[in-house]
Design an enzyme around this catalytic site. Structure first.
Site, PDB file in Angstrom:
ATOM      1  N   HIS A  48       9.476  -4.999  11.533  1.00  0.00           N
ATOM      2  CA  HIS A  48      10.200  -4.367  12.632  1.00  0.00           C
ATOM      3  C   HIS A  48      11.402  -3.537  12.184  1.00  0.00           C
ATOM      4  O   HIS A  48      12.023  -2.869  13.020  1.00  0.00           O
ATOM      5  CB  HIS A  48      10.649  -5.422  13.646  1.00  0.00           C
ATOM      6  CG  HIS A  48       9.524  -6.061  14.389  1.00  0.00           C
ATOM      7  ND1 HIS A  48       8.667  -5.345  15.197  1.00  0.00           N
ATOM      8  CD2 HIS A  48       9.100  -7.344  14.448  1.00  0.00           C
ATOM      9  CE1 HIS A  48       7.760  -6.157  15.725  1.00  0.00           C
ATOM     10  NE2 HIS A  48       8.005  -7.384  15.280  1.00  0.00           N
ATOM     11  N   ARG A  73       9.059  -9.875   4.488  1.00  0.00           N
ATOM     12  CA  ARG A  73       8.053  -9.913   5.545  1.00  0.00           C
ATOM     13  C   ARG A  73       7.293  -8.587   5.543  1.00  0.00           C
ATOM     14  O   ARG A  73       7.880  -7.516   5.684  1.00  0.00           O
ATOM     15  CB  ARG A  73       8.657 -10.156   6.921  1.00  0.00           C
ATOM     16  CG  ARG A  73       7.564 -10.175   8.008  1.00  0.00           C
ATOM     17  CD  ARG A  73       8.001 -10.809   9.298  1.00  0.00           C
ATOM     18  NE  ARG A  73       8.908  -9.965  10.077  1.00  0.00           N
ATOM     19  CZ  ARG A  73       9.250 -10.228  11.345  1.00  0.00           C
ATOM     20  NH1 ARG A  73       8.763 -11.295  11.951  1.00  0.00           N
ATOM     21  NH2 ARG A  73      10.099  -9.440  11.982  1.00  0.00           N
ATOM     22  N   ASP A  87       4.706  -7.362  -7.332  1.00  0.00           N
ATOM     23  CA  ASP A  87       4.977  -6.588  -8.535  1.00  0.00           C
ATOM     24  C   ASP A  87       6.400  -6.039  -8.546  1.00  0.00           C
ATOM     25  O   ASP A  87       7.001  -5.850  -9.609  1.00  0.00           O
ATOM     26  CB  ASP A  87       3.984  -5.434  -8.676  1.00  0.00           C
ATOM     27  CG  ASP A  87       2.629  -5.878  -9.209  1.00  0.00           C
ATOM     28  OD1 ASP A  87       2.475  -7.073  -9.539  1.00  0.00           O
ATOM     29  OD2 ASP A  87       1.728  -5.026  -9.292  1.00  0.00           O
ATOM     30  N   GLU A 152       2.291 -17.030  15.771  1.00  0.00           N
ATOM     31  CA  GLU A 152       3.071 -16.517  16.903  1.00  0.00           C
ATOM     32  C   GLU A 152       2.220 -16.153  18.107  1.00  0.00           C
ATOM     33  O   GLU A 152       2.663 -15.389  18.967  1.00  0.00           O
ATOM     34  CB  GLU A 152       3.875 -15.298  16.441  1.00  0.00           C
ATOM     35  CG  GLU A 152       3.050 -14.257  15.701  1.00  0.00           C
ATOM     36  CD  GLU A 152       3.906 -13.177  15.062  1.00  0.00           C
ATOM     37  OE1 GLU A 152       5.048 -12.965  15.519  1.00  0.00           O
ATOM     38  OE2 GLU A 152       3.436 -12.534  14.113  1.00  0.00           O
ATOM     39  N   ASP A 178       7.171 -13.618  20.171  1.00  0.00           N
ATOM     40  CA  ASP A 178       5.774 -13.237  20.365  1.00  0.00           C
ATOM     41  C   ASP A 178       4.965 -14.358  20.998  1.00  0.00           C
ATOM     42  O   ASP A 178       4.070 -14.099  21.814  1.00  0.00           O
ATOM     43  CB  ASP A 178       5.160 -12.834  19.019  1.00  0.00           C
ATOM     44  CG  ASP A 178       5.639 -11.465  18.559  1.00  0.00           C
ATOM     45  OD1 ASP A 178       5.199 -10.463  19.145  1.00  0.00           O
ATOM     46  OD2 ASP A 178       6.450 -11.403  17.630  1.00  0.00           O
TER      47      ASP A 178
END
Length: 259
Positions: A48, A73, A87, A152, A178
């Site tokens: 987000h 996230r 990585d 969620e 959510d």
């Protein structure tokens, strides 16, 4: 020389509560400022917030050697996105919208080098191996990766027990906003039905030997989630912290000056 110890993962395994904060500015300078508060973990949000691989990499870099562990996230659960952030030096990944055990298993395999998983083993040019300075990185990295899956939706809650059986999942993060929306209560995660679902989910996660996590942005809700057993707990969002402080400051001066 092995891969660096993932202090966040080690703390979860010990059952220690980890207090975190959302880092949503998509800027290494702001994240470095946030790190001076010594949160146990900072969530670099690719879902987000306006982050991309480069801004995520910069924030992971600036947190190296700090008390705050970066948790990245992703915008979606995808094996090549996981590979890229690992990585780049992230060791802990949070994947949103996980609804089935099959999905969780695929994500767990994406976190690991073969033969346990499917992570591409081109670590020679990766920051994670310090550009080949860590000779045993590929052989030791699997032990230090940490996968958190975000449940969620109603479907995710219904499949939670099966998700918890997947090997390679270290924690499950409940998304209150959510979940509330999917249960028919948008904007109201304090609805009794939603709170019952959250409390039950946190208990089931802990009973399965995984770490339960959640986000709250007010003190009363945060304390309630802590009382229900949340182990990795985000207690604020940097964007909101700045917005509230700025609005409060201006409001005070408006009142003082009669504006």
């Amino acid at each position: 020389m092995p891969a660096p110890i993932n202090r966040f993962k080690a703390a979860l395994k010990k059952g220690e509560v980890q207090i975190g904060c959302w880092a949503g500015f998509a800027d290494a300078y702001a994240t470095e400022v946030l790190s001076t508060a010594d949160f146990d973990w900072l969530l670099i949000d690719g879902e987000h917030a306006p982050n991309d691989l480069q801004t995520i990499s910069q924030q992971v870099q600036v947190l190296q050697g700090k008390h705050s562990t970066p948790v990245v996230r992703l915008p979606v659960g995808n094996e090549w996105l996981i590979k890229q952030v690992l990585d780049a030096g992230a060791q802990t990944v949070l994947v949103p919208l996980v609804e089935t055990a099959e999905q969780a298993d695929h994500l767990a395999r994406a976190m690991l080098y073969p033969p346990q998983g499917i992570r591409g083993a081109g670590a020679a040019l990766a920051r994670a191996s310090m550009f080949s300075l860590i000779p045993d990185y590929v052989q030791t990295a699997n032990d230090q990766t940490c996968l958190l899956v975000q449940v969620e939706t109603v479907k995710g809650i219904e499949n939670l027990d099966e998700i918890l059986e997947v090997e390679g999942i270290d924690g499950v993060f409940i998304g209150p906003a959510d979940l509330a929306a999917d249960m028919g209560h948008p904007g109201n995660s304090a609805h009794p039905d939603v709170e019952d679902a959250i409390r039950d989910a946190l208990a089931r996660i802990a009973a399965a030997g995984k770490a339960p996590g959640i986000l709250a942005i007010d003190e009363a809700t945060t304390q309630r989630y802590a009382d229900w057993g949340a182990q990795f707990l985000a207690v604020g969002i940097d964007v909101l912290l700045l917005a509230r402080a700025a609005r409060g400051l201006m409001g005070d001066w408006r009142a003082k000056l009669g504006r």
